[in-house]
Design an enzyme around this catalytic site. Structure first.
Site, PDB file in Angstrom:
ATOM      1  N   LEU A 142      84.575  13.220  80.881  1.00  0.00           N
ATOM      2  CA  LEU A 142      83.373  12.705  81.522  1.00  0.00           C
ATOM      3  C   LEU A 142      83.256  13.366  82.888  1.00  0.00           C
ATOM      4  CD1 LEU A 142      83.592   8.863  80.799  1.00  0.00           C
ATOM      5  CD2 LEU A 142      81.770  10.392  80.033  1.00  0.00           C
ATOM      6  N   ASP A 143      82.033  13.654  83.324  1.00  0.00           N
ATOM      7  CA  ASP A 143      81.822  14.199  84.658  1.00  0.00           C
ATOM      8  C   ASP A 143      82.362  13.227  85.704  1.00  0.00           C
ATOM      9  OD1 ASP A 143      80.465  16.364  83.576  1.00  0.00           O
ATOM     10  OD2 ASP A 143      78.502  15.400  83.767  1.00  0.00           O
TER      11      ASP A 143
END
Length: 314
Positions: free
Chosen positions: A46-47
């Protein structure tokens, strides 16, 4: 002399609710330390901006993380219209500002175009690698490199809110789908630009949302164990999902102990009634003990692909 192993051989999947502001790898390392796990791996980054479900595989479960990487995902996203950034999210720099002149009808029509199968070119600010380096390393130096488009599928995209310059949506998509890219493309379709201000992953495969735990909760359990002078594993380990949940969608083949022993020694086996092709979830005996993943070979036999190595904690 055998080298002493660092960590304990704990097996399972923890459904971490990743906080915003840290990388997926940072989150992984924190969980690994909390569990004092010998091995750990996440199942799709995930960013840093993003929050939500990050399944982290511990121990032997890491052998099956690829099946979660390949699974469908669900996201909740808020986009800001009128501004485009170099990263397609609010962590980046604003590179273009345009007036927002968007009707609900136009927005709904543009959103509908994302439904179904399409080709998506990954963002330069992604962890995909080019010549051994992540794309974002090139992007930070202002270098653009060629990226191949990838087939993605958006199964469902729902508009939940449109207020002023904010759009909130829910997206159910296939592996490898970049929500930032969808938002950036949506902004261009609308003629005003857009970027992500909030992104939350709400589902990976069939894992239940309510089973997620935060780093704060894990640390609190660690502190509680120290206060009560008990082993941290007594409070932490019950939170783990069984490692075979990573492959629960695969057809199960239950082996008698004799065939299971052959598979565990690397030998393909013939099983009447087994599927004719594909990966299989292998279990053993009346208890259906998970022993790994096999694949049907050209001879119609089940060949071992990923097997669980059972070890007791010392």
């Amino acid at each position: 002399m055998a080298r002493r192993r660092k960590g304990r051989p704990i097996n399972g999947v923890i459904l971490l609710d990743k906080p915003t502001g840290i990388s997926s790898n940072d989150a992984l390392q924190k969980v690994k330390r909390i569990y004092f796990a010998e091995k750990a791996g996440h199942t799709g980054a995930l960013d840093p901006l993003a929050t939500g479900m990050l399944p982290i595989c511990l121990g032997e479960a890491t052998k099956f993380s690829q099946f979660l990487l390949d699974s469908d995902k669900r996201y909740r996203v808020i986009a800001k219209l009128g501004e485009r950034t170099n990263t397609s999210d609010s962590d980046g720099e604003v590179v273009e500002t345009r007036p927002v002149d968007v009707t609900l009808e136009k927005l709904e029509a543009c959103i509908e175009k994302f439904r179904g199968e399409s080709d998506q070119v990954p963002s330069m600010f992604s962890a995909l690698k080019y010549q051994g380096k992540p794309l974002y390393e090139y992007a930070r130096k202002g270098i653009e490199v060629p990226r191949e488009s990838r087939k993605i599928t958006v199964y469902e995209i729902i508009l939940h809110r449109f207020e002023g310059d904010e759009v909130e949506m829910e997206v159910h998509c296939s592996k490898g789908t970049y929500i930032r890219t969808i938002v950036d493309d949506l902004g261009e379709m609308l003629g005003c630009g857009a970027h992500v201000t909030m992104l939350r992953r709400t589902a990976v495969a069939k894992y239940p949302y309510e089973k997620m735990v935060t780093l704060e909760q894990l640390n609190e359990l660690l502190e509680q164990a120290h206060r009560e002078e008990i082993a941290p594993r007594e409070l932490l380990d019950p939170l783990l999902m069984p490692m075979d949940t990573a492959v629960e969608d695969l057809p199960e083949v239950n082996l008698i102990p004799e065939l299971a022993d052959m598979v565990q020694h690397g030998q393909p086996v013939q099983v009447l009634g087994a599927p004719e092709q594909g990966f299989l979830r292998l279990t053993m005996g009346e208890e259906h003990l998970f022993i790994g993943v096999g694949e049907m070979n050209d001879d119609g036999k089940i060949a071992p692909k990923r097997l669980v190595v059972f070890r007791d904690e010392e």
